[in-house]
Each structure stands twice: as C-alpha cells, then as structure tokens.
Enzyme design. Structure first.
Site, PDB file in Angstrom:
ATOM      1  N   CYS A 133       0.814  -1.223   0.000  1.00  0.00           N
ATOM      2  CA  CYS A 133       0.000   0.000   0.000  1.00  0.00           C
ATOM      3  C   CYS A 133       0.845   1.270   0.000  1.00  0.00           C
ATOM      4  O   CYS A 133       0.327   2.359  -0.235  1.00  0.00           O
ATOM      5  CB  CYS A 133      -0.937   0.015   1.201  1.00  0.00           C
ATOM      6  N   HIS A 273      -3.345   7.054   3.246  1.00  0.00           N
ATOM      7  CA  HIS A 273      -3.744   5.754   2.706  1.00  0.00           C
ATOM      8  C   HIS A 273      -5.158   5.441   3.194  1.00  0.00           C
ATOM      9  O   HIS A 273      -5.454   5.536   4.390  1.00  0.00           O
ATOM     10  CB  HIS A 273      -2.761   4.688   3.177  1.00  0.00           C
ATOM     11  N   ASN A 303     -10.045  -0.138   0.480  1.00  0.00           N
ATOM     12  CA  ASN A 303      -8.583  -0.073   0.426  1.00  0.00           C
ATOM     13  C   ASN A 303      -8.116  -0.591  -0.941  1.00  0.00           C
ATOM     14  O   ASN A 303      -8.274  -1.768  -1.244  1.00  0.00           O
ATOM     15  CB  ASN A 303      -8.027  -0.934   1.572  1.00  0.00           C
TER      16      ASN A 303
END
Ligand code: UT7
Length: 346
Positions: A133, A273, A303
């Site tokens: 990520c 994020h 996500n």
C-alpha cells in the site's frame, strides 16, 4: 531492518535550493476505477457481516470490482491516459514507466511493460515496484531521483491493483476491506516550479507476517495443496496492522513536516492511505489536523493498496480541494511493513 516498533525514516531531504531552482513537479494526475460497484448490502448476502459493522469499523460503504477480463494493466493504462490528458502531453513523451502493484497481471513480464504497450509509450523503459500500500510514494521517490538527476525528463508513476483477484471471498475479516482501481501521476523536473518538497520511506521486515500472501512465490509455489489451503489469498492480522499503521503513519507525517519546517495548520489537504477511517482519524487527530484538512474517499472504494493515495490525490485535485500553491501531505502504510510520506507544494 528494525526489531522494535519505532519506524525508521531515512533522512534524505529534498529542497528546492539544492537543485539549482529545479523542482520535481507533478504535472498531471489521473485515475480509473472499474464500473462494477460492490456494496456492503451485497456482501451481507455472501458472508456473515453487516453494513453496520463494516461502516462503523472501517468507514467503507462500497468498493469497485474489475471485470473478469479486466486486469491490473488495463486499470493502470486507463489511469495513465487520464493523467496524460491532464498533463497535456502524449505517450511518446514518456521516458520511464514505474508501476507500483502487489497484483501484477502475472509475475513477468512486468505490468509496466504491458502498460507501455497499451498506451503506446514506445520510447519508455518500464519496471514494477512492490511496496504494497506504500507503493505509490515509493514510486514517486524513485521517479524523483530519475528526473532530478537528469536521467529522464518525463516519468509516469502508477499505483494499480486488482485486489479482488487475491481476496478470499469467504473470509469476512478481509473481503469487506479491499477494492480495485488505479491512479497515475506524470513527473517532470521543472525550473522554478512547484512540486515535491520532501519524501520519506521506511520498512520493517520483522513484521512481514502481519499482512501477506503466503503462496505463489519461490517459497511456496502453486500446488494443489497450496490452493486447497487457501494460501494464494491475502491474509492480515487486522488489529496489529492497525496499531502499526497509526504509529508509522504518524511518525512519517511528523518527519516530513519537520524537514519542511511546517506546522500541520499550513497543510491544505492531508491525503492518507485509505484503509480505515479510524486509522485516518487517529493519525490526523494526533497531528492536530482539522476535519476540513482531511480528504476521504474510502467510503466509495475501500482499500485499493498502491492505488489508494494516487486515486485520492486525483480526486482531491479534480474536486478543487487542492489548488495551485496549496501544501499537500501524503502519508501511506502497507505490507512489508512499509510506510512513507511526502509534502507537495501543488
Ligand atoms: O492496507 C494496509 C493497512 N491495512 C490496515 O491498516 C487495516 C488495519 N486493520 C483494520 O482496519 C481493522 O483491524 C479491521 C477493520 C480489519 C478489523 O477491525 P477491528 O476493530 O480491529 O476488529 P477485530 O479484528 O478486533 O474484530 C472484532 C470482531 C471479531 O469477532 P470476535 O472475535 O470479537 O467475536 C471479528 O470476528 O469482529 C469480527 N469481524 C466481523 N464481524 C462482522 C471481523 N470482520 C467482520 C466482518 N463483519 N466483516
């Protein structure tokens, strides 16, 4: 590699003065998400979960899922086209393509090479990087090195994922969290312009087991057993990952602010994020930020790993939340463990 939970942030500041007035500029951004929307209500029908649980624990309401014949390179190519249009340049001007992804179309050739062919960037070299990520900020930092050293003039940086291809759709602990999408940025070094003021990256391999996909590599190649044991799916210790994420993102954000001698109140837009609203809020509260400063789009996409801040940056710019001269803070965290942050003068 670190053995404690204190994130290590390497001190490698970038300052305008240090580069004869040349600045690593983001000259265009773009994104793409697949059409198919998967809502919490639909997930209620397939695993034991509820819209209430997902919303209250994560902030996610829906996510996008790529079609069976739509791959990471397709999402990446569409985001790239969008960024090229936004920058007003053509594919043949790109010198280098860096794709950050944990869901490449295949182990090789790289997704960057597939994107090169799809967008017709015939002159460009290309490679993938994997920092989960955190990948988009890691790729931005790499691109910065290339343009500031005059090695390349124009670099296309993409964060792209088809996470739906590595999700165990029977595991309620993970299947509600993730989605597919891609974001892209065009990087050039420009004289007396605005751009990246500083970036930082960090890693802690001792905590790699918190978030991983155990099989499919050299340690555990695909076998009937590995498939039957569901080892080709993403696995996560959510609670421990949560704690590490808050600590590492806070520390990385504080580090880049300190280097730029900025107070949090001077930042126009914080783009974290997009993994969990509670993580975003914990980090922004500890930084002393207001709600108005924080950009959120995880309710729409969940996500999307390496694509997450790239999509959010594009949406923040297009929504007018980030305008010329504004200071933007990007902060990321992911498997590895990895983390990073960047301050951009837009
Ligand atoms: O992108 C990389 C970074 N990723 C992250 O940072 C994600 C970090 N972690 C998280 O976001 C959170 O830990 C989760 C959203 C994954 C989980 O939230 P939590 O508040 O930590 O919940 P939990 O894991 O402590 O689970 C609480 C309960 C458990 O039941 P018991 O054991 O208390 O009976 C779970 O089985 O919630 C249960 N549960 C669910 N219930 C309904 C877990 N997933 C679900 C679900 N629906 N989807």
């Amino acid at each position: 590699m670190t053995t404690d939970s204190t994130p290590k942030v390497f001190n490698n500041p970038r300052k305008k003065e240090g580069f004869n007035g040349r600045v690593c500029s983001i000259v265009g951004v773009g994104s793409y998400v697949p059409e198919r929307v998967l809502t919490n209500a639909e997930l209620e029908k397939t695993v034991e979960t509820s819209d209430d649980w997902i919303t209250s624990r994560t902030g996610i309401k829906e996510r996008r899922i790529a079609a069976a014949n739509e791959y990471t390179s397709d999402l990446a190519a569409k985001a790239a086209q969008n960024a090229l249009e936004n920058a007003g340049i053509t594919a043949d001007q790109i010198d280098l393509i860096i794709v950050a992804t944990i869901t490449p179309d295949m182990l090789f050739p790289s997704t960057a090479c597939l994107v090169q062919q799809k967008i017709g960037a015939k002159r460009a070299a290309g490679f993938d990087i994997e920092a989960a990520c955190s990948g988009f900020i890691f790729a931005l930092e790499i691109a910065q090195q290339f343009v500031m050293s005059h090695t390349y003039e124009t670099v296309l940086v993409i964060g792209a994922e088809k996470l739906s291809s590595i999700i165990d759709w029977t595991d309620r602990n993970t299947c509600v969290l993730f989605g597919d999408g891609a974001g892209a940025a065009i990087i050039q070094a420009r004289p007396d312009s605005h751009g990246l003021l500083t970036t930082c990256m960090g890693s802690d391999g001792s905590k790699g087991e918190l978030l991983s996909m155990p099989a499919g590599g050299s340690r555990c190649p695909a076998t009937p057993d590995s498939v039957a044991s569901r080892l080709h799916y993403l696995r996560m210790d959510g609670k421990e990952t949560f704690k590490s994420a808050v600590n590492a993102m806070l520390s990385a954000a504080q580090e880049v602010l300190r280097r730029c001698q900025l107070e949090i109140s001077q930042i126009k837009c914080i783009i974290s994020h997009q993994a969990n609203l509670r993580i975003i809020n914990a980090v922004s509260d500890r930084l002393g930020a207001t709600e108005e400063q924080v950009f959120i789009n995880l309710h729409k996409y969940g996500n999307t790993s390496a694509a997450s801040v790239a999509i959010a940056l594009d949406e923040a710019v297009k929504a007018g939340r980030v305008q010329r001269g504004d200071l933007v803070l990007l902060v990321v965290f992911g498997a590895g463990l990895t983390w990073g942050a960047a301050v951009i003068e837009w």
